[in-house]
Design a protein around this motif. Structure first.
Motif, PDB file in Angstrom:
ATOM      1  N   PHE A  28       0.501  -1.362  -0.241  1.00 18.92           N
ATOM      2  CA  PHE A  28      -0.033  -0.246  -0.347  1.00 18.92           C
ATOM      3  C   PHE A  28       0.912   1.466  -0.442  1.00 18.92           C
ATOM      4  O   PHE A  28       1.530   1.693   0.631  1.00 18.92           O
ATOM      5  N   THR A  30       0.546   3.848   1.547  1.00 22.22           N
ATOM      6  CA  THR A  30       0.633   5.090   2.919  1.00 22.22           C
ATOM      7  C   THR A  30       0.636   6.357   2.564  1.00 22.22           C
ATOM      8  O   THR A  30       0.460   6.913   3.515  1.00 22.22           O
ATOM      9  N   TRP A  37      -5.837   4.469  -1.621  1.00 22.40           N
ATOM     10  CA  TRP A  37      -6.356   3.269  -2.663  1.00 22.40           C
ATOM     11  C   TRP A  37      -6.169   4.197  -4.701  1.00 22.40           C
ATOM     12  O   TRP A  37      -6.417   2.879  -5.446  1.00 22.40           O
ATOM     13  N   THR A 189       2.989   1.169  -7.326  1.00 22.03           N
ATOM     14  CA  THR A 189       1.156   0.667  -8.075  1.00 22.03           C
ATOM     15  C   THR A 189       2.011  -0.316  -9.314  1.00 22.03           C
ATOM     16  O   THR A 189       1.411  -1.777  -9.131  1.00 22.03           O
ATOM     17  N   ALA A 232      -7.351  -1.972   0.639  1.00 15.80           N
ATOM     18  CA  ALA A 232      -6.780  -0.355   1.106  1.00 15.80           C
ATOM     19  C   ALA A 232      -7.800   0.633   1.926  1.00 15.80           C
ATOM     20  O   ALA A 232      -8.067   0.819   1.995  1.00 15.80           O
TER      21      ALA A 232
END
Length: 375
Positions: A28, A30, A37, A189, A232
């Motif tokens: 993730f 963060t 997300w 990602t 997420a």
């Protein structure tokens, strides 16, 4: 390569388990807080485009893995060098993932157990599966897929019924500017986990119905991307941005908060069970790709004769890869995406596809001209 064949369904199962393996553990972004997300579906879209690149290369050389057709595209000796670099890349990623799960176990359940011992058990399990063959690995994934999804669905509803989700934690949306979101997409990602589909360039020749590989790969990637996005959102809504950013394993923290009717609680053990299954699949896929790649490049009679040496190599690399967990994670998030993932997942495959398209068009044009001349 091994004389093995798997079905399109088994390929789909492996893709989903592989993509979700370590992504929902440490994948993730963060630093984006409640917007963490958003880069996930964006990375998934880019991953689908990369999947099309990998599949197009496969259609040119349907009987060869990447280590084989790269020698036909750029020449024998340059191709062998690139193939050897991919073997190192797959070995390194297998080591990183092995370290990820070793660190998870030592920090949560087996706090008094040496890290080296836990990683040894994990790599020996993968080595045994690889020695048995890729069909066995595919059947194992197929066997556990339904169990994992059942646990995931049950866990999702238990989180809802426990009253843990607070959607206001997702506000304000788009607090970060688009520059930060796209940076997280390109450096996190896109390459992890979606760009890691490059490993399937070694495995597509095993599918018994090659015409289905494109749709199966894309559908598997999309499903895992949707699951990753939901995870997420649930993490942020449950933990809040502060705890979400500080937790080393956000989803584990979320699951550990489940408490229903003073009876259903302490379900983090089920999450750990899922992670071990998905982690086993991911380590094994990278490990297997490295082994069959080495067997292909060095023209060995059987890949099985180098299974155990590669297990030792992966284990030792996992031990020395970083002195502690913090440095291991920083290396994985800051250094690896730029200097390893981008070249091996994006730049080299796209260059190979461009050369392959040009060469095949030139060959087809030359063949057409020869046929006209002979007539």
């Amino acid at each position: 390569m091994e004389k093995a064949k798997i079905s399109a369904k088994q390929l789909f199962v492996i893709v989903v388990l592989f993509e979700m393996g370590t992504a929902i553990l440490v994948g993730f972004p963060t630093q984006l807080k409640q917007d963490a997300w958003i880069p996930i579906p964006l990375g998934m879209a880019g991953g689908v485009l990369l999947c099309l690149v990998y599949h197009r290369l496969f259609t040119f050389y349907p009987d060869l893995p990447l280590t084989g057709y790269v020698q036909k595209i750029v020449g024998k000796w340059v191709g062998k060098v690139i193939a050897f670099l991919y073997i190192i890349y797959y070995t390194y990623l297998a080591s990183r993932i092995l370290r990820d799960f070793g660190e998870l176990l030592t920090s949560t359940i087996y706090t008094q157990t040496p890290l080296f011992f836990l990683m040894t058990i994990l790599i020996l399990t993968s080595s045994y599966a690889i020695h048995k063959g890729f069909e066995v690995i595919a059947r194992v994934g197929e066997l556990f897929f339904a169990v994992i999804y059942f646990m995931a669905i049950v866990g999702f509803f238990l989180i809802i019924f426990s009253g843990l989700i607070h959607m206001e934690n997702l506000k304000p949306m788009f607090e970060n500017d688009w520059k930060a979101i796209f940076k997280a997409t390109l450096t996190q990602t896109l390459t992890f986990p979606f760009g890691e589909m490059v490993v399937f360039t070694m495995l597509l020749p095993y599918v018994n119905k090659p015409e289905k590989t494109r749709y199966v790969g894309i559908f598997g990637m999309v499903l895992s991307g949707v699951n990753f996005t939901i995870a997420a959102i649930v993490n942020i809504a449950t933990l809040g941005t502060d705890l979400f950013m500080r937790s080393p394993y956000p989803l584990l923290s979320t699951v550990s908060k489940i408490q229903l009717a003073n009876f259903i609680e302490r379900l983090d053990v089920l999450f750990m069970l899922y992670l071990m299954i998905a982690g086993f699949i991911k380590v094994t896929v990278f490990y297997y790709a490295a082994v069959i790649g080495a067997a292909d490049v060095f023209k060995l009679k059987s890949y099985r004769q180098i299974c155990f040496p590669f297990a030792i190599l992966i284990l030792l690399t996992a031990v020395i890869i970083a002195p502690n967990y913090t440095e291991h994670i920083q290396e994985g998030l800051k250094v690896v995406p730029i200097y390893l993932h981008w070249p091996f997942q994006i730049l080299i495959p796209c260059t190979l596809l461009l050369i392959a398209v040009i060469r095949n068009r030139f060959t087809a044009k030359k063949k057409s001209s020869t046929e006209e001349y002979s007539q």
